[in-house]
Design a protein around this motif. Structure first.
Motif, PDB file in Angstrom:
ATOM      1  N   GLU A   1       1.013  -1.227   0.263  1.00 13.52           N
ATOM      2  CA  GLU A   1       0.085  -0.144   0.273  1.00 13.52           C
ATOM      3  C   GLU A   1       0.902   1.317  -0.109  1.00 13.52           C
ATOM      4  O   GLU A   1       0.799   2.135  -0.778  1.00 13.52           O
ATOM      5  N   ARG A   2       2.298   1.223   0.299  1.00 10.08           N
ATOM      6  CA  ARG A   2       3.448   1.847   0.932  1.00 10.08           C
ATOM      7  C   ARG A   2       3.448   2.308  -0.497  1.00 10.08           C
ATOM      8  O   ARG A   2       3.764   3.456  -0.896  1.00 10.08           O
ATOM      9  N   GLN A   3       3.807   1.850  -1.502  1.00  7.52           N
ATOM     10  CA  GLN A   3       4.508   1.516  -2.057  1.00  7.52           C
ATOM     11  C   GLN A   3       3.730   2.524  -3.682  1.00  7.52           C
ATOM     12  O   GLN A   3       3.997   2.729  -4.447  1.00  7.52           O
TER      13      GLN A   3
ATOM     14  N   ALA B   1       3.971   5.916  -5.713  1.00  9.47           N
ATOM     15  CA  ALA B   1       3.769   5.696  -7.189  1.00  9.47           C
ATOM     16  C   ALA B   1       3.131   6.764  -7.637  1.00  9.47           C
ATOM     17  O   ALA B   1       3.234   6.879  -8.337  1.00  9.47           O
ATOM     18  N   MET B   2       1.548   6.065  -7.257  1.00  9.55           N
ATOM     19  CA  MET B   2       0.693   7.494  -7.469  1.00  9.55           C
ATOM     20  C   MET B   2       1.277   8.540  -6.841  1.00  9.55           C
ATOM     21  O   MET B   2       0.774   9.435  -7.848  1.00  9.55           O
ATOM     22  N   GLN B   3       2.117   9.398  -5.761  1.00  4.71           N
ATOM     23  CA  GLN B   3       2.267  11.167  -5.948  1.00  4.71           C
ATOM     24  C   GLN B   3       3.479  11.115  -6.840  1.00  4.71           C
ATOM     25  O   GLN B   3       3.930  12.064  -6.899  1.00  4.71           O
ATOM     26  N   ARG B   4       4.456   9.902  -7.194  1.00  2.56           N
ATOM     27  CA  ARG B   4       4.882  10.247  -8.095  1.00  2.56           C
ATOM     28  C   ARG B   4       4.259  10.119  -9.804  1.00  2.56           C
ATOM     29  O   ARG B   4       4.864  11.102 -10.426  1.00  2.56           O
ATOM     30  N   MET B   5       3.183   9.461  -9.847  1.00  8.02           N
ATOM     31  CA  MET B   5       2.677  10.012 -11.073  1.00  8.02           C
ATOM     32  C   MET B   5       1.619  11.479 -11.077  1.00  8.02           C
ATOM     33  O   MET B   5       1.528  12.061 -11.897  1.00  8.02           O
ATOM     34  N   MET B   6       1.624  11.683  -9.905  1.00  2.17           N
ATOM     35  CA  MET B   6       0.508  13.037  -9.890  1.00  2.17           C
ATOM     36  C   MET B   6       1.001  13.830  -9.902  1.00  2.17           C
ATOM     37  O   MET B   6       0.708  14.980 -10.761  1.00  2.17           O
ATOM     38  N   SER B   7       2.754  13.672  -9.303  1.00  4.65           N
ATOM     39  CA  SER B   7       4.109  15.496  -9.666  1.00  4.65           C
ATOM     40  C   SER B   7       4.458  14.958 -11.356  1.00  4.65           C
ATOM     41  O   SER B   7       4.124  16.040 -11.348  1.00  4.65           O
ATOM     42  N   GLU B   8       3.780  14.347 -12.042  1.00  2.68           N
ATOM     43  CA  GLU B   8       3.969  14.235 -13.456  1.00  2.68           C
ATOM     44  C   GLU B   8       3.193  15.368 -14.476  1.00  2.68           C
ATOM     45  O   GLU B   8       3.139  15.798 -15.546  1.00  2.68           O
TER      46      GLU B   8
ATOM     47  N   ALA C   1       0.694   9.801 -16.974  1.00  2.00           N
ATOM     48  CA  ALA C   1      -0.212   9.319 -16.080  1.00  2.00           C
ATOM     49  C   ALA C   1      -1.119   8.910 -16.283  1.00  2.00           C
ATOM     50  O   ALA C   1      -1.882   9.001 -17.811  1.00  2.00           O
ATOM     51  N   LYS C   2      -1.667   8.022 -15.368  1.00  2.00           N
ATOM     52  CA  LYS C   2      -3.528   7.573 -16.269  1.00  2.00           C
ATOM     53  C   LYS C   2      -4.741   7.237 -15.132  1.00  2.00           C
ATOM     54  O   LYS C   2      -3.645   7.143 -14.015  1.00  2.00           O
ATOM     55  N   GLY C   3      -5.101   6.799 -14.887  1.00  2.03           N
ATOM     56  CA  GLY C   3      -6.351   6.250 -14.142  1.00  2.03           C
ATOM     57  C   GLY C   3      -7.559   6.549 -14.168  1.00  2.03           C
ATOM     58  O   GLY C   3      -7.953   7.190 -15.190  1.00  2.03           O
ATOM     59  N   VAL C   4      -8.480   5.581 -13.505  1.00  4.98           N
ATOM     60  CA  VAL C   4      -9.787   5.637 -13.000  1.00  4.98           C
ATOM     61  C   VAL C   4     -10.610   6.529 -12.654  1.00  4.98           C
ATOM     62  O   VAL C   4     -10.140   6.606 -11.035  1.00  4.98           O
TER      63      VAL C   4
END
Length: 359
Positions: free
Chosen positions: A251-253, A257-264, A296-299
């Motif tokens: 969960e921490r990973q 990863a989400m934080q790195r993606m959002m920073s882009e 980045a991508k997401g649903v």
């Protein structure tokens, strides 16, 4: 009358064989399958074999030492220097005589241990432990079943070795009674031969006992290192990791990863949306890649977060439902746009660049 048993009472019963990890752990502590009788039998056999081979050398060496003592040493004055010289000379002669026997004993001990459990070096048995001087635990060890078994084993070994040596003496009883009529050399030779015979026979008898003792030691070792089902579960957790801890790490990973993606997302050129369920951020940088790529991508909630960050950083959002869904399902973050999507993405980027120039 019915009796109800709680199976949890038996959860700690050690019924399972030791795992390879458990065996490795106890081996590091110096706990291995070892029969001291194997060492003793092999050592005795090799020592008496060396005595049989070097008997003539031993006899001549001791004879020369006695002759020298009564012909040379006896005439020396008793002084500090002469005493030191005599002791050094005698010590050197005895060392030369006993060297083959000491080497044979060392080799026998080394080979016997290597045969039983291989090479092992550990200082764990040498560490000081307070329980070793505990009188209560000491008494338990003395009167334990293992101590009783060892006592009966010792009595049995003494009886067997005594019977073997007595048998050899009984076989040679006629020659023993005739020793008085034999010369000194003959008597010494007879006693030497009989001693070697008794030693070799006793070592062979002890070797047979050692085979059974090793089997018992192996059985006892397996019994002492049995594991309960709970022990197996705990070991599995220690190897594989606690599922709860592993889930927290994952969960921490994911969060990182989400934080790195959002920073882009603020660096993206355009966000292609569904518009409510999917969001894919695309960037084109000639220095980093030959084609546009996904940053980045997401649903659902992640897609909503991407669009919020894009709006806050004035990154354009373009609605294209089939393209957004296809890009999300077929490409991962960092992947370049393939030929099948190149034209559609190129048109969107061209549109974005034109809008940006007008602004």
């Amino acid at each position: 009358m019915r009796l109800q048993l709680d199976l949890q009472y038996f959860a700690g019963e050690k019924t399972e064989k030791a795992t390879p990890k458990k065996r490795q752990d106890v081996r590091k502590k110096g706990q291995v399958v070892k029969s001291q009788d194997v060492n003793t039998a092999f050592m005795f056999f090799l020592i008496f074999l060396v005595l049989f081979v070097t008997g003539g050398f031993l006899k001549s060496s001791f004879t020369q030492l006695l002759e020298k003592s009564f012909t040379e040493y006896i005439h020396l004055s008793v002084t500090k220097d002469s005493f030191f010289t005599v002791m050094m000379d005698i010590g050197l002669q005895i060392t030369i005589v006993l060297a083959p026997i000491m080497v044979a004993a060392f080799i026998a001990g080394l080979v016997a241990n290597l045969m039983q459990f291989g090479f092992l070096f550990t200082t764990e048995p040498l560490k000081a432990k307070l329980e070793r001087i505990d009188p209560i635990k000491g008494a338990k060890r003395i009167f334990s079943l293992r101590a009783i078994v060892e006592l009966f084993k010792s009595i049995f070994k003494i009886s067997i070795i005594g019977a073997v040596t007595f048998t050899i003496l009984w076989i040679n009883k006629d020659e023993i009674f005739m020793l008085a009529s034999k010369p000194l050399d003959g008597a010494i030779a007879f006693f030497s031969t009989m001693t070697i015979q008794m030693g070799l026979a006793a070592s062979l008898a002890l070797g047979i006992i050692a085979v059974f003792d090793y089997a018992y030691q192996k059985y006892d070792f397996e019994k002492q290192n049995r594991m309960s089902k709970q022990d197996l579960k705990d070991e599995h957790k220690s190897i594989e990791g606690d599922p709860l801890i592993k889930s927290k790490i994952k969960e921490r990973q994911r969060m990182m990863a989400m934080q790195r993606m959002m920073s882009e997302v603020p660096n993206a050129d355009v966000i292609i949306t569904n518009p409510t369920h999917y969001a894919v951020a695309i960037k084109y940088d000639e220095e980093k890649a030959d084609a546009p790529y996904i940053v980045a991508k997401g649903v659902d909630s992640v897609a909503l977060k991407i669009k919020e960050i894009a709006t806050a950083n004035k990154v354009m959002t373009v609605e294209n439902r089939p393209l957004a869904r296809a890009l999300y399902s077929k490409l991962e973050i960092g992947d370049m746009i393939g030929e099948e999507f190149f034209q559609a993405v190129a048109e969107i980027l061209a549109y974005v660049y034109r809008i940006q120039k007008k602004q």
